[in-house]
Design a protein around this motif. Structure first.
Motif, short mmCIF file in Angstrom:
data_model
loop_
_atom_site.label_atom_id
_atom_site.label_comp_id
_atom_site.label_asym_id
_atom_site.label_seq_id
_atom_site.Cartn_x
_atom_site.Cartn_y
_atom_site.Cartn_z
N ALA A 140 0.83 -1.21 0.00
CA ALA A 140 0.00 0.00 0.00
C ALA A 140 0.86 1.26 0.00
O ALA A 140 0.58 2.21 -0.73
N LEU A 141 1.91 1.27 0.81
CA LEU A 141 2.80 2.43 0.86
C LEU A 141 3.50 2.63 -0.48
O LEU A 141 3.59 3.76 -0.97
N TYR A 142 3.97 1.55 -1.07
CA TYR A 142 4.63 1.65 -2.37
C TYR A 142 3.68 2.23 -3.41
O TYR A 142 4.04 3.13 -4.17
N GLN A 143 2.43 1.74 -3.44
CA GLN A 143 1.47 2.24 -4.42
C GLN A 143 1.13 3.70 -4.14
O GLN A 143 0.98 4.49 -5.07
N TYR A 144 1.01 4.06 -2.89
CA TYR A 144 0.71 5.46 -2.55
C TYR A 144 1.84 6.37 -3.01
O TYR A 144 1.59 7.44 -3.58
N LEU A 145 3.08 5.96 -2.79
CA LEU A 145 4.22 6.76 -3.25
C LEU A 145 4.23 6.86 -4.77
O LEU A 145 4.54 7.91 -5.34
N GLU A 146 3.88 5.76 -5.43
CA GLU A 146 3.82 5.76 -6.89
C GLU A 146 2.75 6.73 -7.40
O GLU A 146 2.92 7.36 -8.43
N GLN A 147 1.65 6.83 -6.67
CA GLN A 147 0.57 7.74 -7.07
C GLN A 147 0.91 9.20 -6.78
O GLN A 147 0.57 10.08 -7.56
N MET A 148 1.56 9.47 -5.66
CA MET A 148 1.74 10.84 -5.22
C MET A 148 3.05 11.49 -5.65
O MET A 148 3.15 12.71 -5.69
N ILE A 149 4.06 10.71 -5.96
CA ILE A 149 5.35 11.26 -6.37
C ILE A 149 5.53 11.01 -7.87
O ILE A 149 5.68 9.85 -8.28
N PRO A 150 5.48 12.06 -8.67
CA PRO A 150 5.63 11.87 -10.12
C PRO A 150 6.96 11.20 -10.47
O PRO A 150 8.01 11.58 -9.96
N GLY A 151 6.90 10.17 -11.28
CA GLY A 151 8.11 9.47 -11.71
C GLY A 151 8.62 8.43 -10.73
O GLY A 151 9.62 7.78 -10.99
N PHE A 152 7.94 8.24 -9.58
CA PHE A 152 8.38 7.26 -8.60
C PHE A 152 7.94 5.87 -9.04
O PHE A 152 6.78 5.56 -9.08
N SER A 153 8.88 5.06 -9.39
CA SER A 153 8.61 3.66 -9.71
C SER A 153 9.93 2.93 -9.88
O SER A 153 10.30 2.52 -10.97
N PRO A 154 10.67 2.77 -8.76
CA PRO A 154 11.97 2.11 -8.87
C PRO A 154 11.86 0.64 -9.28
O PRO A 154 12.75 0.10 -9.90
N ILE A 155 10.74 0.01 -8.96
CA ILE A 155 10.50 -1.38 -9.32
C ILE A 155 9.28 -1.39 -10.23
O ILE A 155 8.22 -0.89 -9.86
N LYS A 156 9.40 -1.97 -11.39
CA LYS A 156 8.28 -1.99 -12.35
C LYS A 156 7.35 -3.18 -12.03
O LYS A 156 7.41 -4.22 -12.65
N ILE A 157 6.49 -3.00 -11.02
CA ILE A 157 5.55 -4.05 -10.63
C ILE A 157 4.35 -4.05 -11.57
O ILE A 157 3.83 -5.09 -11.92
N CYS A 158 3.92 -2.90 -11.99
CA CYS A 158 2.67 -2.76 -12.74
C CYS A 158 2.92 -2.74 -14.24
O CYS A 158 2.48 -1.84 -14.95
N THR A 159 3.65 -3.72 -14.76
CA THR A 159 3.88 -3.76 -16.20
C THR A 159 2.71 -4.44 -16.92
O THR A 159 2.45 -4.16 -18.07
N ALA A 160 2.02 -5.36 -16.25
CA ALA A 160 0.85 -6.02 -16.84
C ALA A 160 -0.37 -5.69 -16.00
O ALA A 160 -0.29 -5.50 -14.80
N GLY A 161 -1.52 -5.63 -16.63
CA GLY A 161 -2.74 -5.34 -15.88
C GLY A 161 -2.99 -3.84 -15.81
O GLY A 161 -2.57 -3.09 -16.68
N GLY A 162 -3.67 -3.41 -14.78
CA GLY A 162 -4.01 -1.99 -14.61
C GLY A 162 -2.81 -1.15 -14.24
O GLY A 162 -1.74 -1.65 -13.89
N ASP A 163 -2.98 0.15 -14.33
CA ASP A 163 -1.93 1.10 -13.98
C ASP A 163 -1.99 1.38 -12.48
O ASP A 163 -2.98 1.90 -11.98
N CYS A 164 -0.94 1.05 -11.77
CA CYS A 164 -0.92 1.21 -10.32
C CYS A 164 -0.87 2.67 -9.88
O CYS A 164 -1.20 2.99 -8.75
N SER A 165 -0.45 3.55 -10.78
CA SER A 165 -0.39 4.96 -10.40
C SER A 165 -1.70 5.69 -10.68
O SER A 165 -1.82 6.87 -10.35
#
Length: 147
Positions: free
Chosen positions: A81-106
């Motif tokens: 949850a924290l990782y996804q929140y950071l991905e949503q709130m900090i532009p360009g934050f995605s050190p690990i590409k978890i959301c390559t398939a499926g929906g957009d996590c950001s």
């Protein structure tokens, strides 16, 4: 003579209610409201859904051992949850590409007060459950020391 309810059982019951509400609300948002579920959301659900069963059984049976079985799940879920929140709130934050398939996590489906999103609610639910489980365990230890 009527046996009283152990105090720690109330903490378990409160944790169960939060887990149950989080499960039902996430199901409502995806199945009825039609919001897309990204991979990080699925990982959070994998951590939250079993809590409704594990903690529910523990609260119903006044079994403090449920804490031992449940405590790791909300801690792991809060990391996602924290990782996804950071991905949503900090532009360009995605050190690990978890959301390559499926929906957009950001993708942000809703934003209350400018900062409250689904991942933040999930993070809060996870840590409230962790705190309640810890309080249940502490209350049980205090109770067992008196007897």
């Amino acid at each position: 003579m009527k046996e009283h309810t152990p105090f720690y059982q109330w903490y378990l019951f409160a944790a169960w209610l939060i887990a149950l509400f989080a499960m039902l609300y996430s199901l409502y948002s995806s199945e009825i409201a039609g919001m897309a579920v990204c991979p990080l959301c699925w990982y959070q659900r994998i951590c939250l859904y079993p809590l409704a069963v594990i903690i529910g059984i523990g609260a119903f049976n006044a079994d403090i051992h449920a804490v031992r079985y449940a405590i790791a799940l909300p801690m792991i879920g809060s990391v996602f949850a924290l990782y996804q929140y950071l991905e949503q709130m900090i532009p360009g934050f995605s050190p690990i590409k978890i959301c390559t398939a499926g929906g957009d996590c950001s993708a942000i489906h809703f934003k209350w007060l400018g900062f409250i999103t689904f991942p933040l609610l999930s993070f809060a639910a996870c840590w409230i459950i962790v705190i309640l489980l810890y309080l249940a365990r502490s209350a049980e230890r205090r109770h067992s020391l008196r007897w």
